[in-house]
Structures are given as structure tokens and as C-alpha cells.
Write a protein that holds these residues in place. Sequence first.
Motif, PDB file in Angstrom:
ATOM      1  N   LEU A  42       0.828  -1.200   0.000  1.00  0.00           N
ATOM      2  CA  LEU A  42       0.000   0.000   0.000  1.00  0.00           C
ATOM      3  C   LEU A  42       0.868   1.259   0.000  1.00  0.00           C
ATOM      4  O   LEU A  42       0.583   2.228  -0.714  1.00  0.00           O
ATOM      5  CB  LEU A  42      -0.928  -0.002   1.204  1.00  0.00           C
ATOM      6  N   HIS A  43       1.938   1.261   0.788  1.00  0.00           N
ATOM      7  CA  HIS A  43       2.858   2.398   0.803  1.00  0.00           C
ATOM      8  C   HIS A  43       3.488   2.601  -0.582  1.00  0.00           C
ATOM      9  O   HIS A  43       3.609   3.734  -1.067  1.00  0.00           O
ATOM     10  CB  HIS A  43       3.949   2.191   1.847  1.00  0.00           C
ATOM     11  N   ALA A  44       3.880   1.509  -1.204  1.00  0.00           N
ATOM     12  CA  ALA A  44       4.498   1.604  -2.525  1.00  0.00           C
ATOM     13  C   ALA A  44       3.511   2.153  -3.547  1.00  0.00           C
ATOM     14  O   ALA A  44       3.868   2.961  -4.420  1.00  0.00           O
ATOM     15  CB  ALA A  44       5.023   0.235  -2.964  1.00  0.00           C
ATOM     16  N   TYR A  45       2.276   1.749  -3.446  1.00  0.00           N
ATOM     17  CA  TYR A  45       1.271   2.203  -4.403  1.00  0.00           C
ATOM     18  C   TYR A  45       1.049   3.713  -4.291  1.00  0.00           C
ATOM     19  O   TYR A  45       0.775   4.386  -5.294  1.00  0.00           O
ATOM     20  CB  TYR A  45      -0.054   1.476  -4.176  1.00  0.00           C
ATOM     21  N   ASP A  47       3.040   5.986  -4.102  1.00  0.00           N
ATOM     22  CA  ASP A  47       4.025   6.726  -4.896  1.00  0.00           C
ATOM     23  C   ASP A  47       3.953   6.386  -6.386  1.00  0.00           C
ATOM     24  O   ASP A  47       4.840   6.773  -7.151  1.00  0.00           O
ATOM     25  CB  ASP A  47       5.444   6.429  -4.380  1.00  0.00           C
ATOM     26  N   ALA A  48       2.901   5.680  -6.780  1.00  0.00           N
ATOM     27  CA  ALA A  48       2.783   5.273  -8.189  1.00  0.00           C
ATOM     28  C   ALA A  48       2.469   6.469  -9.085  1.00  0.00           C
ATOM     29  O   ALA A  48       2.038   7.538  -8.615  1.00  0.00           O
ATOM     30  CB  ALA A  48       1.693   4.211  -8.327  1.00  0.00           C
ATOM     31  N   ASP A  49       2.669   6.271 -10.371  1.00  0.00           N
ATOM     32  CA  ASP A  49       2.342   7.307 -11.345  1.00  0.00           C
ATOM     33  C   ASP A  49       0.827   7.524 -11.403  1.00  0.00           C
ATOM     34  O   ASP A  49       0.050   6.595 -11.118  1.00  0.00           O
ATOM     35  CB  ASP A  49       2.846   6.907 -12.731  1.00  0.00           C
ATOM     36  N   PRO A  50       0.382   8.732 -11.780  1.00  0.00           N
ATOM     37  CA  PRO A  50      -1.054   9.028 -11.812  1.00  0.00           C
ATOM     38  C   PRO A  50      -1.875   8.063 -12.659  1.00  0.00           C
ATOM     39  O   PRO A  50      -3.050   7.810 -12.354  1.00  0.00           O
ATOM     40  CB  PRO A  50      -1.104  10.451 -12.384  1.00  0.00           C
ATOM     41  N   ASP A  51      -1.289   7.524 -13.737  1.00  0.00           N
ATOM     42  CA  ASP A  51      -2.070   6.616 -14.579  1.00  0.00           C
ATOM     43  C   ASP A  51      -2.436   5.331 -13.846  1.00  0.00           C
ATOM     44  O   ASP A  51      -3.386   4.645 -14.231  1.00  0.00           O
ATOM     45  CB  ASP A  51      -1.337   6.307 -15.886  1.00  0.00           C
ATOM     46  N   GLU A  52      -1.715   5.005 -12.789  1.00  0.00           N
ATOM     47  CA  GLU A  52      -2.046   3.820 -12.004  1.00  0.00           C
ATOM     48  C   GLU A  52      -3.124   4.105 -10.957  1.00  0.00           C
ATOM     49  O   GLU A  52      -3.489   3.221 -10.185  1.00  0.00           O
ATOM     50  CB  GLU A  52      -0.782   3.272 -11.330  1.00  0.00           C
ATOM     51  N   PHE A  53      -3.605   5.348 -10.917  1.00  0.00           N
ATOM     52  CA  PHE A  53      -4.697   5.709 -10.022  1.00  0.00           C
ATOM     53  C   PHE A  53      -6.044   5.669 -10.742  1.00  0.00           C
ATOM     54  O   PHE A  53      -7.064   6.014 -10.164  1.00  0.00           O
ATOM     55  CB  PHE A  53      -4.482   7.113  -9.455  1.00  0.00           C
ATOM     56  N   GLN A  54      -6.035   5.249 -11.982  1.00  0.00           N
ATOM     57  CA  GLN A  54      -7.262   5.228 -12.778  1.00  0.00           C
ATOM     58  C   GLN A  54      -7.897   3.832 -12.737  1.00  0.00           C
ATOM     59  O   GLN A  54      -7.409   2.929 -12.089  1.00  0.00           O
ATOM     60  CB  GLN A  54      -6.947   5.652 -14.216  1.00  0.00           C
ATOM     61  N   ARG A 260      -8.443  -0.255  -7.036  1.00  0.00           N
ATOM     62  CA  ARG A 260      -7.123  -0.549  -7.600  1.00  0.00           C
ATOM     63  C   ARG A 260      -6.029  -0.579  -6.533  1.00  0.00           C
ATOM     64  O   ARG A 260      -5.206  -1.501  -6.530  1.00  0.00           O
ATOM     65  CB  ARG A 260      -6.773   0.459  -8.694  1.00  0.00           C
ATOM     66  N   PRO A 261      -5.947   0.377  -5.601  1.00  0.00           N
ATOM     67  CA  PRO A 261      -4.897   0.285  -4.582  1.00  0.00           C
ATOM     68  C   PRO A 261      -5.019  -0.962  -3.719  1.00  0.00           C
ATOM     69  O   PRO A 261      -4.006  -1.569  -3.346  1.00  0.00           O
ATOM     70  CB  PRO A 261      -5.069   1.563  -3.760  1.00  0.00           C
ATOM     71  N   ALA A 262      -6.247  -1.362  -3.391  1.00  0.00           N
ATOM     72  CA  ALA A 262      -6.427  -2.574  -2.595  1.00  0.00           C
ATOM     73  C   ALA A 262      -5.924  -3.796  -3.354  1.00  0.00           C
ATOM     74  O   ALA A 262      -5.224  -4.653  -2.798  1.00  0.00           O
ATOM     75  CB  ALA A 262      -7.898  -2.746  -2.223  1.00  0.00           C
ATOM     76  N   GLN A 263      -6.267  -3.890  -4.640  1.00  0.00           N
ATOM     77  CA  GLN A 263      -5.816  -5.031  -5.429  1.00  0.00           C
ATOM     78  C   GLN A 263      -4.299  -5.047  -5.577  1.00  0.00           C
ATOM     79  O   GLN A 263      -3.664  -6.107  -5.499  1.00  0.00           O
ATOM     80  CB  GLN A 263      -6.469  -5.005  -6.813  1.00  0.00           C
ATOM     81  N   ALA A 264      -3.696  -3.871  -5.776  1.00  0.00           N
ATOM     82  CA  ALA A 264      -2.244  -3.790  -5.946  1.00  0.00           C
ATOM     83  C   ALA A 264      -1.525  -4.218  -4.671  1.00  0.00           C
ATOM     84  O   ALA A 264      -0.527  -4.950  -4.712  1.00  0.00           O
ATOM     85  CB  ALA A 264      -1.843  -2.367  -6.336  1.00  0.00           C
TER      86      ALA A 264
END
Length: 372
Positions: A42-45, A47-54, A260-264
Motif C-alpha cells: 500500500l505504501h508503494a502504491y 508513490d505510483a504514477d497518476p495513470d495507475e490511479f485510474q 485498484r490500490p487494494a488489489q495492488a
Amino acid sequence: MDYETPQFFRVIQYAARADRDVVDMVSGSPDWDPPDALREGLHAYADADPDEFQYPPSVGLKELREEIAQRRGVDRSRVVVTNGTGEANHLAMAGGLEAMSGDEILLADPVYPYYAGRVNFLGADLAFAPVAEDGHLDPDTVRERASEDTAVIVVNSPNNPMGVTYDAETMAELVAVAEEHDALLVSDEVYDHFDYSGRFASALSVDSDHYVATNAVSKSMAITGWRVGYAVFPDPDGPHGDLLDTARTRHMLTNVTGSRPAQAAVLHALRNTGPEYYEGVRSLLEARIDTFTDALDAAGAAYTDPEGAFYVMARFPDFPGTFENVERLIDEGGVAGMPGEAFGEARADWIRFSLTTDRVETAAQRLVDFFA
């Protein structure tokens, strides 16, 4: 029994209003820590790029579905990531009711009440197969209760509320009953990491297109609030491939997709959590089971010795498991459990206790004192 109104809240709210300290043994929300790798993911997510927040794919992140498929020994195409096991069960039950002949959904008695509530929600006919004296569901009893009207059969192993676990032979027989009646077996396996007997077998071990296996990381990773579950449907190219297509469509129309963050974070945790985490949690729960069942022995109660999950059903002398008696136990004993009548008729005199609290020793002593 009124299965349209959630009864858990009735007891939880009553206990919250009590004018004394009460040990909550009603809900099945784990009190232990999730795997360290889950927080890392969750911490790593973050800092992900904005496209991974979609939006992720509606059926779930490809990598997560691949991880689940590899662990379950199935093709990725059969896996749909859902908002918890609850949605997975709903999609399976609704699809089976529509695709199979018949208008009836057959459940075990005692039953997790939300299964029965979902039957009412779907407008299906409701039927029950009572468990045997030892708490197990006998496939022959299911066969006797099933008919040409049966479209769906729902089983849960390891089981809530009985704590029993079904082996490979039992699962094969239950699938066979579904095949005989052109029905769909929905196998809820959300407690599969909590098997103390070594006998648990998934429906996925059976070669058939008459079942859907559902699961989640809600209990196994102690994250019931994250809502990451999944269903494994029959082969999309097989005779019941329409079940998968229907489920994917309904899932998308209802949710668009899952978190998406939960799945990641769950994907990271699955890849980086070793067996010692699950072994440690099982050891914790086995110690709680021993403590609690020793107290039940001292209180003169009959009970089903848990083979899996983290629930104990008990019957106390001259103290049937009604809502009124559960409220009395809260007021006078300081322990909150769920009345057996909330789970059906077969164990209406019993009371179900959840061991997801670090106050099991306190609850055990209070029960001994109350029934002394």
C-alpha cells in the motif's frame, strides 16, 4: 426467521448500549495484524504514477488474476475479482438461478444468514438441508432435499457458523448432487486458510462445470474492510460458459470495477507473504479454541469442536439460543454471542461465538461464572 433484516447489528447494537463491559464475540472481524507485505504494498502504491490511479480492468488487475489462477490451478480467464466474497457469492447465485433449471436455492441449516437473505433478495424459493449431529453436511441429506426445482446449492467450508470442514470425498459428492439435478454448486471457501484438521478440499479439486468457487483475502489477511474477493467460474468455452459472461457484465454494471490500490497491495502481499504468517494465525486461533472449549466443558455445554474457521457453536443446559437469552447473557454475563435461531432451525437452541477477540480468556471465565 427474518432473513431480510441483518440480525448481527441487532445484537451488536444491544451490546453497545449495555451499561457494563461486554466482550464482543458476535462479528467475524479479525483482531490480528495483516501481513507486513500488505502495508508495504500500500505504501508503494501511494508513490505510483497518476495513470495507475485510474480504473483497473473491470474483472480485476491482470497480474492479480494471474496470481490467483496460478495458486488455484485454473486458467486466468475463469477468475473475476470482486468486492469481497459477498459479491462473488451474489454473482454466482444469481447466475445459477438464471442459467439452471428450477427456482430454488438449497442451503445448509444452520446457515450463514446472509446466504438466506440473498435468496430472498433474488426472489428464489428457499430450501434447507439440516446438518448431521456432528455438524457436517451429509451429501446424502442434500441429495434427499434436492429436486428438479433446485437451481443452486450453497456450501461453506471451513464453515460459519459450525466450524466444520469438508474433505475431498464430501466435496466430490456435493458436486455430483448438483450435476444430478442440473444445479450449480456455489462453494464459499473464504476460510480456507483456517483449517486445523488438514482435511479441507476445494471444489476446484473436482472436474466439473457445475460449480463456482468463491474466496477472498478478507479473513486470511485480516482485511475485511478492503473488499478484495474473487470467484472462479466454469470454463468460458464449456457448456456453462455463459455464467462467466453474465457475472462479468453484472459486476461491471454494478461496480464498474474494484479498488485498484487494494488489489495492488494484495498482489504484493500474496507474492511476499510466506506460510509462516498463516501458520502463526492458526496457532493463535487454536490456542483460543482450547481456552474457550475448556470453559464450555466447565460450564456443562455441548459444542461442535472447530475443525476450521474461528467460530464455536454451543448449547447450554436450560438456556436456549434465543435473542432474549443472548441479551440476558450480555446484561448479566458480559459476553455477546449470536443466537442460534438467527442461523436457522437445526441449531436454534445453540449460541455462536466468534473467537476474533484477544479477550477470549475473559469471555471464557465469564461464561463459567454465569453458568455456575
